[in-house]
Design an enzyme around this catalytic site. Structure first.
Site, mmCIF file in Angstrom:
data_model
loop_
_atom_site.group_PDB
_atom_site.id
_atom_site.type_symbol
_atom_site.label_atom_id
_atom_site.label_comp_id
_atom_site.label_asym_id
_atom_site.label_seq_id
_atom_site.Cartn_x
_atom_site.Cartn_y
_atom_site.Cartn_z
ATOM 1 C CB ALA A 65 17.119 102.768 -46.101
ATOM 2 N N GLY A 108 19.929 101.869 -50.627
ATOM 3 C CA GLY A 108 18.635 101.830 -51.316
ATOM 4 C C GLY A 108 18.622 102.716 -52.563
ATOM 5 C CD GLU A 111 19.239 97.712 -52.031
ATOM 6 O OE1 GLU A 111 18.831 98.593 -51.236
ATOM 7 O OE2 GLU A 111 19.367 96.520 -51.702
ATOM 8 C CD GLU A 131 23.016 98.693 -48.325
ATOM 9 O OE1 GLU A 131 24.169 98.590 -48.800
ATOM 10 O OE2 GLU A 131 22.013 98.932 -49.019
HETATM 11 N N1 DAK Z 1 19.531 108.532 -43.993
HETATM 12 C C1 DAK Z 1 19.190 109.635 -43.287
HETATM 13 N N2 DAK Z 1 19.829 110.814 -43.392
HETATM 14 C C2 DAK Z 1 20.864 110.883 -44.249
HETATM 15 C C3 DAK Z 1 21.290 109.781 -45.015
HETATM 16 C C4 DAK Z 1 20.559 108.553 -44.869
HETATM 17 N N3 DAK Z 1 20.828 107.446 -45.593
HETATM 18 N N4 DAK Z 1 22.343 110.144 -45.761
HETATM 19 C C5 DAK Z 1 22.576 111.442 -45.466
HETATM 20 N N5 DAK Z 1 21.691 111.891 -44.561
HETATM 21 C C6 DAK Z 1 21.603 113.229 -43.976
HETATM 22 C C7 DAK Z 1 22.725 113.473 -43.010
HETATM 23 O O1 DAK Z 1 22.412 112.928 -41.745
HETATM 24 C C8 DAK Z 1 22.782 114.983 -43.009
HETATM 25 O O2 DAK Z 1 21.719 115.461 -42.214
HETATM 26 P P1 DAK Z 1 21.995 116.632 -41.089
HETATM 27 O O3 DAK Z 1 23.051 116.076 -40.199
HETATM 28 O O4 DAK Z 1 22.457 117.813 -41.919
HETATM 29 O O5 DAK Z 1 20.646 116.824 -40.457
HETATM 30 C C9 DAK Z 1 22.454 115.344 -44.450
HETATM 31 O O6 DAK Z 1 21.784 114.212 -44.996
HETATM 32 C C10 DAK Z 1 23.694 115.603 -45.290
HETATM 33 O O7 DAK Z 1 24.553 114.490 -45.154
HETATM 34 P P2 DAK Z 1 26.099 114.619 -44.753
HETATM 35 O O8 DAK Z 1 26.330 115.825 -43.908
HETATM 36 O O9 DAK Z 1 26.511 113.300 -44.206
HETATM 37 O O10 DAK Z 1 26.743 114.873 -46.192
HETATM 38 P P3 DAK Z 1 28.214 114.527 -46.661
HETATM 39 O O11 DAK Z 1 28.379 115.159 -47.993
HETATM 40 O O12 DAK Z 1 29.206 114.840 -45.596
HETATM 41 O O13 DAK Z 1 28.244 112.929 -46.816
HETATM 42 C C11 DAK Z 1 27.348 110.795 -47.578
HETATM 43 C C12 DAK Z 1 27.470 112.341 -47.820
HETATM 44 C C13 DAK Z 1 26.378 110.255 -48.614
HETATM 45 C C14 DAK Z 1 28.733 110.167 -47.785
HETATM 46 C C15 DAK Z 1 26.884 110.533 -46.131
HETATM 47 O O14 DAK Z 1 25.717 111.324 -45.890
HETATM 48 C C16 DAK Z 1 26.531 109.096 -45.883
HETATM 49 O O15 DAK Z 1 27.407 108.253 -45.704
HETATM 50 N N6 DAK Z 1 25.208 108.796 -45.829
HETATM 51 C C17 DAK Z 1 24.738 107.460 -45.505
HETATM 52 C C18 DAK Z 1 24.873 106.536 -46.677
HETATM 53 C C19 DAK Z 1 24.432 105.132 -46.338
HETATM 54 O O16 DAK Z 1 24.986 104.484 -45.427
HETATM 55 N N7 DAK Z 1 23.430 104.647 -47.028
HETATM 56 C C20 DAK Z 1 22.916 103.273 -46.866
HETATM 57 C C21 DAK Z 1 21.782 103.328 -45.861
HETATM 58 S S1 DAK Z 1 21.200 101.704 -45.506
HETATM 59 C C22 DAK Z 1 14.900 97.597 -47.022
HETATM 60 C C23 DAK Z 1 15.304 97.963 -48.275
HETATM 61 C C24 DAK Z 1 16.460 98.728 -48.435
HETATM 62 C C25 DAK Z 1 17.214 99.101 -47.338
HETATM 63 C C26 DAK Z 1 16.792 98.732 -46.092
HETATM 64 C C27 DAK Z 1 15.646 97.971 -45.927
HETATM 65 N N8 DAK Z 1 13.728 96.779 -46.863
HETATM 66 C C28 DAK Z 1 12.940 96.428 -48.050
HETATM 67 C C29 DAK Z 1 13.248 96.421 -45.620
HETATM 68 C C30 DAK Z 1 18.374 99.909 -47.561
HETATM 69 C C31 DAK Z 1 19.261 100.208 -46.593
HETATM 70 C C32 DAK Z 1 20.175 101.331 -46.804
HETATM 71 O O17 DAK Z 1 20.182 101.994 -47.820
#
Ligand code: DAK
Length: 257
Positions: A65, A108, A111, A131
């Site tokens: 997400a 997500g 998912e 998450e």
């Molecule tokens: N959201 C927004 N931006 C993201 C992102 C994300 N999930 N993942 C990466 N980016 C952005 C980074 O902020 C960065 O942007 P800038 O800083 O360049 O502007 C760009 O993408 C490149 O990312 P990185 O610089 O971080 O790249 P790396 O290779 O260093 O790292 C990484 C890659 C995948 C390990 C890292 O980006 C990371 O940890 N990303 C977050 C992963 C994460 O935590 N995902 C889970 C999110 S929570 C719902 C249903 C589902 C959900 C919620 C509600 N409902 C039905 C209500 C789901 C929740 C989730 O998925």
């Protein structure tokens, strides 16, 4: 025209949807999810489409997400979250959905992979539910579908630690059907999609429904559903064509009737 998707029809009967938000590793913001739900609705209604393949890019299928968007939501925003309905529409897609996954499939993104029926992963793909690192839990089926796919110990490990697993591990665990070279992932998914598109559409639809039922019902109910579906297909022109084609030693030409 969708802003975050590229939609193509490179093979007869197969629609290819590419998530196109590379600047955020294809993070699934509300607009992208709405576009995806609308595309799948339209593919479901279109008799010319038998299968949808969904993919991202080499670095990310989808990194979850959109965390920036999540940061703006308070409790009321979460209670009225439009993404819930988008996810429900995505999960309700009734034709076969194939995910061709390279790079990160996190949160997500993982998912979304689990909403697919067949998963082809590049050797470099990573699957995870991080998450917990944000102080939350999966919100689009990540606790329920993951446990059903990989079993309790690995699902617990992934959700409670937030650590991701490799494509090979995901395949061993039952999350992925095939691992391929990353550059061939989409091609392989399209090949499988094209093969399914040549089958009898009613049989494909009922087979998917029956198989999905197996995951969330008891055996007796599942067997009853299978028998009903099997009997229903007995009256179709496609069944007669399939059997005739076998006897005449030629390929079958199914009409969806
Ligand atoms: N959201 C927004 N931006 C993201 C992102 C994300 N999930 N993942 C990466 N980016 C952005 C980074 O902020 C960065 O942007 P800038 O800083 O360049 O502007 C760009 O993408 C490149 O990312 P990185 O610089 O971080 O790249 P790396 O290779 O260093 O790292 C990484 C890659 C995948 C390990 C890292 O980006 C990371 O940890 N990303 C977050 C992963 C994460 O935590 N995902 C889970 C999110 S929570 C719902 C249903 C589902 C959900 C919620 C509600 N409902 C039905 C209500 C789901 C929740 C989730 O998925």
């Amino acid at each position: 025209m969708p802003r975050y998707l590229v939609v193509q029809a490179p093979e007869d009967g197969v629609r290819l949807i590419t998530l196109q938000r590379p600047e955020a590793l294809n993070a699934l913001n509300t607009e992208l999810l709405a576009e995806l739900a609308a595309e799948l609705d339209s593919a479901d209604r279109d008799p010319a489409i038998a299968v949808v393949v969904i993919t991202g890019n080499r670095k990310a299928f989808a990194a979850g997400a959109d965390i920036r968007e999540m940061a703006e939501r308070d409790l009321v925003g979460i209670l009225n979250d439009p993404r819930v309905a988008h996810w429900q529409r995505i999960a309700a897609f009734s034709k076969p959905l194939i995910a061709a996954v390279n790079g990160f499939a996190l949160g997500g993104g993982c998912e979304l992979v689990m909403c697919a029926d067949i998963v082809i992963a590049g050797e470099d793909a990573r699957f995870g539910q991080p998450e917990i690192n944000l102080g939350i839990i999966p919100g689009a089926g990540g606790t329920q579908r993951l446990l059903r796919a990989v079993g309790k110990p690995l699902a617990m490990q992934m959700v409670l630690t937030g650590e991701s697993i490799s494509a090979r591990h995901a395949q061993q665990a039952g999350l992925v059907s095939e691992v391929s070279q990353p550059e061939l992932t989409v091609e392989r998914a399209m090949q499988i999609g094209a093969a399914i598109a040549r089958k009898a559409p009613l049989a494909v639809r009922l087979a998917k429904e029956a198989l999905l039922k197996a995951a969330d019902t008891d055996l007796a109910t599942g067997l009853r559903l299978e028998r009903h579906a099997f009997t229903l297909l007995a009256g179709t022109a496609d069944r007669a064509e399939g059997i005739r084609a076998f006897q005449e030693k030629r390929p079958a030409h199914f009409q969806g009737q």
